[in-house]
Design a protein around this motif. Structure first.
Motif, PDB file in Angstrom:
ATOM      1  N   PRO A 151      -6.274  14.788  -0.526  1.00 20.85           N
ATOM      2  CA  PRO A 151      -5.453  13.581  -0.371  1.00 20.85           C
ATOM      3  C   PRO A 151      -6.238  12.351   0.108  1.00 20.85           C
ATOM      4  O   PRO A 151      -6.071  11.265  -0.443  1.00 20.85           O
ATOM      5  CB  PRO A 151      -4.407  13.987   0.671  1.00 20.85           C
ATOM      6  CG  PRO A 151      -4.376  15.465   0.640  1.00 20.85           C
ATOM      7  CD  PRO A 151      -5.726  15.929   0.221  1.00 20.85           C
ATOM      8  N   ASP A 152      -7.112  12.533   1.110  1.00 23.16           N
ATOM      9  CA  ASP A 152      -7.853  11.376   1.635  1.00 23.16           C
ATOM     10  C   ASP A 152      -8.765  10.784   0.568  1.00 23.16           C
ATOM     11  O   ASP A 152      -8.814   9.570   0.354  1.00 23.16           O
ATOM     12  CB  ASP A 152      -8.705  11.787   2.848  1.00 23.16           C
ATOM     13  CG  ASP A 152      -7.810  12.150   4.026  1.00 23.16           C
ATOM     14  OD1 ASP A 152      -6.633  11.733   3.991  1.00 23.16           O
ATOM     15  OD2 ASP A 152      -8.283  12.840   4.943  1.00 23.16           O
ATOM     16  N   ALA A 153      -9.484  11.676  -0.105  1.00 24.00           N
ATOM     17  CA  ALA A 153     -10.427  11.214  -1.128  1.00 24.00           C
ATOM     18  C   ALA A 153      -9.660  10.543  -2.261  1.00 24.00           C
ATOM     19  O   ALA A 153     -10.104   9.513  -2.810  1.00 24.00           O
ATOM     20  CB  ALA A 153     -11.223  12.401  -1.667  1.00 24.00           C
ATOM     21  N   LEU A 154      -8.499  11.089  -2.596  1.00 21.24           N
ATOM     22  CA  LEU A 154      -7.709  10.538  -3.694  1.00 21.24           C
ATOM     23  C   LEU A 154      -7.204   9.134  -3.357  1.00 21.24           C
ATOM     24  O   LEU A 154      -7.303   8.210  -4.175  1.00 21.24           O
ATOM     25  CB  LEU A 154      -6.528  11.479  -3.999  1.00 21.24           C
ATOM     26  CG  LEU A 154      -5.587  11.055  -5.126  1.00 21.24           C
ATOM     27  CD1 LEU A 154      -6.349  10.843  -6.436  1.00 21.24           C
ATOM     28  CD2 LEU A 154      -4.478  12.086  -5.314  1.00 21.24           C
ATOM     29  N   THR A 155      -6.677   8.960  -2.136  1.00 21.30           N
ATOM     30  CA  THR A 155      -6.207   7.639  -1.709  1.00 21.30           C
ATOM     31  C   THR A 155      -7.338   6.615  -1.840  1.00 21.30           C
ATOM     32  O   THR A 155      -7.171   5.524  -2.405  1.00 21.30           O
ATOM     33  CB  THR A 155      -5.760   7.678  -0.221  1.00 21.30           C
ATOM     34  OG1 THR A 155      -4.950   8.820  -0.031  1.00 21.30           O
ATOM     35  CG2 THR A 155      -4.992   6.436   0.156  1.00 21.30           C
ATOM     36  N   ALA A 156      -8.493   7.013  -1.320  1.00 22.45           N
ATOM     37  CA  ALA A 156      -9.632   6.098  -1.345  1.00 22.45           C
ATOM     38  C   ALA A 156      -9.994   5.708  -2.775  1.00 22.45           C
ATOM     39  O   ALA A 156     -10.264   4.535  -3.087  1.00 22.45           O
ATOM     40  CB  ALA A 156     -10.820   6.754  -0.652  1.00 22.45           C
ATOM     41  N   ARG A 157      -9.960   6.703  -3.668  1.00 22.41           N
ATOM     42  CA  ARG A 157     -10.369   6.466  -5.048  1.00 22.41           C
ATOM     43  C   ARG A 157      -9.360   5.553  -5.785  1.00 22.41           C
ATOM     44  O   ARG A 157      -9.770   4.677  -6.554  1.00 22.41           O
ATOM     45  CB  ARG A 157     -10.471   7.829  -5.755  1.00 22.41           C
ATOM     46  CG  ARG A 157     -11.095   7.795  -7.119  1.00 22.41           C
ATOM     47  CD  ARG A 157     -12.584   7.510  -7.039  1.00 22.41           C
ATOM     48  NE  ARG A 157     -13.181   7.444  -8.379  1.00 22.41           N
ATOM     49  CZ  ARG A 157     -14.268   6.749  -8.664  1.00 22.41           C
ATOM     50  NH1 ARG A 157     -14.896   6.055  -7.729  1.00 22.41           N
ATOM     51  NH2 ARG A 157     -14.751   6.753  -9.889  1.00 22.41           N
ATOM     52  N   ILE A 158      -8.073   5.755  -5.496  1.00 18.45           N
ATOM     53  CA  ILE A 158      -7.055   4.905  -6.128  1.00 18.45           C
ATOM     54  C   ILE A 158      -7.226   3.460  -5.678  1.00 18.45           C
ATOM     55  O   ILE A 158      -7.227   2.526  -6.487  1.00 18.45           O
ATOM     56  CB  ILE A 158      -5.616   5.406  -5.806  1.00 18.45           C
ATOM     57  CG1 ILE A 158      -5.355   6.765  -6.459  1.00 18.45           C
ATOM     58  CG2 ILE A 158      -4.570   4.403  -6.290  1.00 18.45           C
ATOM     59  CD1 ILE A 158      -4.012   7.401  -6.101  1.00 18.45           C
ATOM     60  N   GLY A 210      -8.910  -2.050  -6.695  1.00 18.18           N
ATOM     61  CA  GLY A 210      -9.561  -3.164  -6.028  1.00 18.18           C
ATOM     62  C   GLY A 210      -8.873  -3.623  -4.762  1.00 18.18           C
ATOM     63  O   GLY A 210      -8.862  -4.815  -4.450  1.00 18.18           O
ATOM     64  N   VAL A 211      -8.227  -2.683  -4.044  1.00 12.90           N
ATOM     65  CA  VAL A 211      -7.648  -3.102  -2.753  1.00 12.90           C
ATOM     66  C   VAL A 211      -8.488  -2.564  -1.609  1.00 12.90           C
ATOM     67  O   VAL A 211      -9.116  -1.523  -1.708  1.00 12.90           O
ATOM     68  CB  VAL A 211      -6.166  -2.651  -2.570  1.00 12.90           C
ATOM     69  CG1 VAL A 211      -5.250  -3.456  -3.451  1.00 12.90           C
ATOM     70  CG2 VAL A 211      -6.031  -1.168  -2.816  1.00 12.90           C
ATOM     71  N   GLU A 212      -8.453  -3.303  -0.512  1.00 15.00           N
ATOM     72  CA  GLU A 212      -9.281  -2.965   0.658  1.00 15.00           C
ATOM     73  C   GLU A 212      -8.519  -2.084   1.660  1.00 15.00           C
ATOM     74  O   GLU A 212      -7.302  -2.071   1.646  1.00 15.00           O
ATOM     75  CB  GLU A 212      -9.682  -4.257   1.380  1.00 15.00           C
ATOM     76  CG  GLU A 212     -10.537  -5.220   0.572  1.00 15.00           C
ATOM     77  CD  GLU A 212     -11.996  -4.744   0.528  1.00 15.00           C
ATOM     78  OE1 GLU A 212     -12.524  -4.427   1.614  1.00 15.00           O
ATOM     79  OE2 GLU A 212     -12.582  -4.708  -0.581  1.00 15.00           O
ATOM     80  N   GLY A 213      -9.255  -1.433   2.545  1.00 13.05           N
ATOM     81  CA  GLY A 213      -8.691  -0.787   3.738  1.00 13.05           C
ATOM     82  C   GLY A 213      -7.951   0.481   3.492  1.00 13.05           C
ATOM     83  O   GLY A 213      -7.701   0.921   2.421  1.00 13.05           O
ATOM     84  N   LEU A 263       0.809  -1.228   0.000  1.00  5.18           N
ATOM     85  CA  LEU A 263       0.000   0.000   0.000  1.00  5.18           C
ATOM     86  C   LEU A 263       0.843   1.279   0.000  1.00  5.18           C
ATOM     87  O   LEU A 263       0.390   2.324  -0.435  1.00  5.18           O
ATOM     88  CB  LEU A 263      -0.951   0.000   1.197  1.00  5.18           C
ATOM     89  CG  LEU A 263      -2.080  -1.042   1.097  1.00  5.18           C
ATOM     90  CD1 LEU A 263      -3.043  -0.912   2.257  1.00  5.18           C
ATOM     91  CD2 LEU A 263      -2.841  -0.937  -0.228  1.00  5.18           C
ATOM     92  N   LYS A 264       2.071   1.150   0.492  1.00  8.37           N
ATOM     93  CA  LYS A 264       2.941   2.328   0.515  1.00  8.37           C
ATOM     94  C   LYS A 264       3.155   2.924  -0.875  1.00  8.37           C
ATOM     95  O   LYS A 264       3.369   4.117  -1.033  1.00  8.37           O
ATOM     96  CB  LYS A 264       4.322   1.965   1.091  1.00  8.37           C
ATOM     97  CG  LYS A 264       4.412   2.151   2.586  1.00  8.37           C
ATOM     98  CD  LYS A 264       5.865   2.128   3.015  1.00  8.37           C
ATOM     99  CE  LYS A 264       5.976   2.185   4.527  1.00  8.37           C
ATOM    100  NZ  LYS A 264       7.228   1.582   4.994  1.00  8.37           N
ATOM    101  N   ALA A 265       3.118   2.045  -1.869  1.00  7.85           N
ATOM    102  CA  ALA A 265       3.375   2.471  -3.245  1.00  7.85           C
ATOM    103  C   ALA A 265       2.315   3.451  -3.755  1.00  7.85           C
ATOM    104  O   ALA A 265       2.520   4.147  -4.757  1.00  7.85           O
ATOM    105  CB  ALA A 265       3.465   1.257  -4.160  1.00  7.85           C
ATOM    106  N   ILE A 266       1.176   3.527  -3.042  1.00  8.49           N
ATOM    107  CA  ILE A 266       0.110   4.460  -3.452  1.00  8.49           C
ATOM    108  C   ILE A 266       0.654   5.894  -3.535  1.00  8.49           C
ATOM    109  O   ILE A 266       0.265   6.684  -4.390  1.00  8.49           O
ATOM    110  CB  ILE A 266      -1.082   4.402  -2.466  1.00  8.49           C
ATOM    111  CG1 ILE A 266      -1.823   3.076  -2.655  1.00  8.49           C
ATOM    112  CG2 ILE A 266      -2.038   5.560  -2.691  1.00  8.49           C
ATOM    113  CD1 ILE A 266      -3.020   2.904  -1.775  1.00  8.49           C
ATOM    114  N   GLY A 267       1.598   6.191  -2.654  1.00  4.43           N
ATOM    115  CA  GLY A 267       2.188   7.531  -2.621  1.00  4.43           C
ATOM    116  C   GLY A 267       2.690   7.985  -3.981  1.00  4.43           C
ATOM    117  O   GLY A 267       2.515   9.142  -4.371  1.00  4.43           O
ATOM    118  N   ALA A 268       3.317   7.069  -4.713  1.00  3.16           N
ATOM    119  CA  ALA A 268       3.884   7.421  -6.013  1.00  3.16           C
ATOM    120  C   ALA A 268       2.776   7.822  -6.994  1.00  3.16           C
ATOM    121  O   ALA A 268       2.896   8.817  -7.725  1.00  3.16           O
ATOM    122  CB  ALA A 268       4.683   6.253  -6.572  1.00  3.16           C
TER     123      ALA A 268
END
Ligand code: ADP
Ligand code: MG
Ligand code: ZN
Length: 482
Positions: free
Chosen positions: A467-474, A479-482, A447-452
């Motif tokens: 940022p929060d909404a973007l993380t959730a949308r990615i 298709g990853v949880e949590g 999940l850390k890779a989401i940052g990139a």
């Protein structure tokens, strides 16, 4: 040899009265020369001084705020000397029954805690006029402007309790702050309404005897006082190292050469031949007057600092920085009254607003900042309601400074509203397509890779994604949880 610095200050502050101390002339700064004068302040024979009650009340208030002992009777004396800008040939001052004695001021030294600096005395006197020396060819004369003559001047004399340049700086800030809180002076060093005369000597480290001091006059800003301390340390320590003696004298600061120059020797200084001024009556200071003056004292800097810690939850450091200047503390409190988020507001005041102040001339206060307290509060409210994120805020803030416009107006005009999912989706898709390896890692649980991916989308959106909404949308898209 290593030396310890010993410093005491004589602080002069022009009181904020409408008229002069012995006559009814105005005290406005910058009026055409000799337009604010009368027989009394021109020193005409037969004219009689009358004490300005307001000047006396402001002085009493200051004496009490400086924890001074106040006498039952205070008197005025004549200090005799001849100078072209002193038409009476004496200055009315106090030499015996000072308005206050044996006081102190507590100075915040940050990490090193609070240091108590003793006040020897505080007394009320009058300012002199100004000699003007025109420069250039043909100007072989001097002019005298007596507008300032007779302006009420309060002198505060400390004991030689300061030991470093840092302590001297903290003292000057604390003293200016106190006088501003008391509202007794406008404290403009550039205009001369607040002046710090430096008395400084050196002594070998560990010695308990004081060395010979010099007095340095005409220092028109705090930074000049600090430069002067460095220059005097160098000059005096070199003299002492060479086995020489420091001469007791009055020196002046030379801003070009960055050194002090001798003005007159104290050894041969005049005896001022003080005597009680027969034209002025003694002032009786009753218990009622003291009680009334005490009752009129506002909340002082250290008390306000404690309140910011106790009731607004600020750190001692932040509270100290914010309350050092009354106008900054007022500004901050006005913003908190509009939007109750003291910590975030404190950060913006101490960074953004403070760096603006640092770029202005020394006497500037936050009152002339293009961003008003309500606007700053509105900006933090926009952040707190997620209408803008802190990246956008960093773009909005300089525009607020530049234009003086409200943040909501700038956000609207510049199209800085955060993008919604419909606008973000194509950017996210692009980022995933361009970084298949990263997308795979994320799917595999890294999940850390989401940052990139976020970084890439943020860049393309001009920082307009939440940022929060973007993380959730990615996550949702991959298709990853949590
Ligand atoms: P003077 O008679 O030369 O005016 P004062 O005793 O009135 O001297 O002190 C004037 C100022 O000089 C005060 O602020 C005092 O704290 C400071 N002072 C006195 N002695 C010293 C010293 N040895 N070193 C540094 N400052 C001193
Ligand atoms: Mg003195
Ligand atoms: Zn006058």
């Amino acid at each position: 040899m290593s030396y310890e610095i010993v410093i005491g200050f004589e602080v002069h502050t022009e009181l904020k009265t409408r008229s002069k101390v012995w006559c009814g002339c105005a005290t406005t700064f910058g009026a055409p020369p000799n337009t604010q004068v009368c027989p009394v302040c021109l020193g005409m024979p037969g004219s009689l001084p009358v004490l300005n009650e307001d000047a006396f009340q402001l002085s009493l208030k200051t004496a009490l705020a400086l924890n001074c002992e106040v006498p039952e009777i205070s008197t005025f004396d004549r200090k005799n000397y001849y100078y072209p800008d002193l038409p009476k040939n004496y200055q009315i001052s106090q030499n015996d029954k000072f308005l206050g004695q044996k006081g102190w001021i507590d100075v915040d030294l940050g990490e090193a805690g609070i240091k108590r600096i003793r006040i020897n005395n505080i007394h009320l006197e009058e300012d002199a006029g100004k000699n003007i020396h025109p420069e250039g060819k043909g100007h072989d004369y001097s002019l005298v402007d007596l507008n300032r003559a007779g302006t009420p001047l309060l002198e505060i004399v400390t004991e030689p309790d300061l030991r470093t340049k840092e302590e001297a700086q903290a003292f000057m800030l604390a003293m200016r702050s106190l006088l501003q809180y008391l509202d007794v002076s406008d404290c403009k060093m550039q205009e001369g309404s607040l002046r710090f005369e430096l008395n400084m000597s050196l002594r070998p480290k560990g010695s308990d005897k004081f060395g010979t001091k010099v007095e340095v006059k005409n220092l028109n800003s705090m930074s000049v006082v600090l430069k002067c301390i460095d220059a005097e340390f160098e000059r005096q320590s070199e003299l002492l190292d060479d086995g020489g003696k420091v001469a007791a004298e009055t020196r002046l600061w030379d801003e070009v050469a960055m050194v002090t120059r001798s003005m007159r020797s104290k050894e041969t200084a005049n005896d001022y031949r003080y005597f009680p001024d027969p034209d002025l009556v003694d002032v009786e200071i009753t218990a009622d007057m003291i009680a009334a003056a005490k009752g009129s004292l506002p909340e002082l800097p250290l008390a306000r600092r404690q309140r910011f810690i106790d009731s607004l939850g600020l750190s001692p450091y932040d509270a100290g920085v914010l309350t050092a200047s009354k106008t900054t503390a007022d500004y901050f409190e006005a913003a908190v009254a509009r939007h109750n988020n003291p910590k975030t507001l404190a950060n913006w005041v101490m960074t953004g607003i403070q760096s603006w102040l640092n770029e202005q001339p020394e006497d500037t206060t936050v009152e002339s900042c293009p961003i008003k307290a309500e606007s700053l509060a509105e900006m933090v409210a926009l952040i707190d309601s997620n209408t803008i994120n802190s990246n956008i805020a960093k773009k909005v803030f300089p525009l607020m400074l530049e234009t003086g416009k409200r943040p909501s107006v700038i956000v609207e005009e510049q199209g800085l509203k955060p993008m919604d999912d419909t606008a973000l989706d194509p950017l996210i898709d692009e980022a995933i397509a361009a970084n298949p390896k990263i997308a795979e890692d994320i799917r595999g649980g890294k999940l850390k890779a989401i940052g990139a991916l976020m970084g890439s989308v943020m860049k393309k959106s001009g920082g307009r994604a939440n940022p929060d909404a973007l993380t959730a949308r990615i996550k949702q898209k991959l298709g990853v949880e949590g």
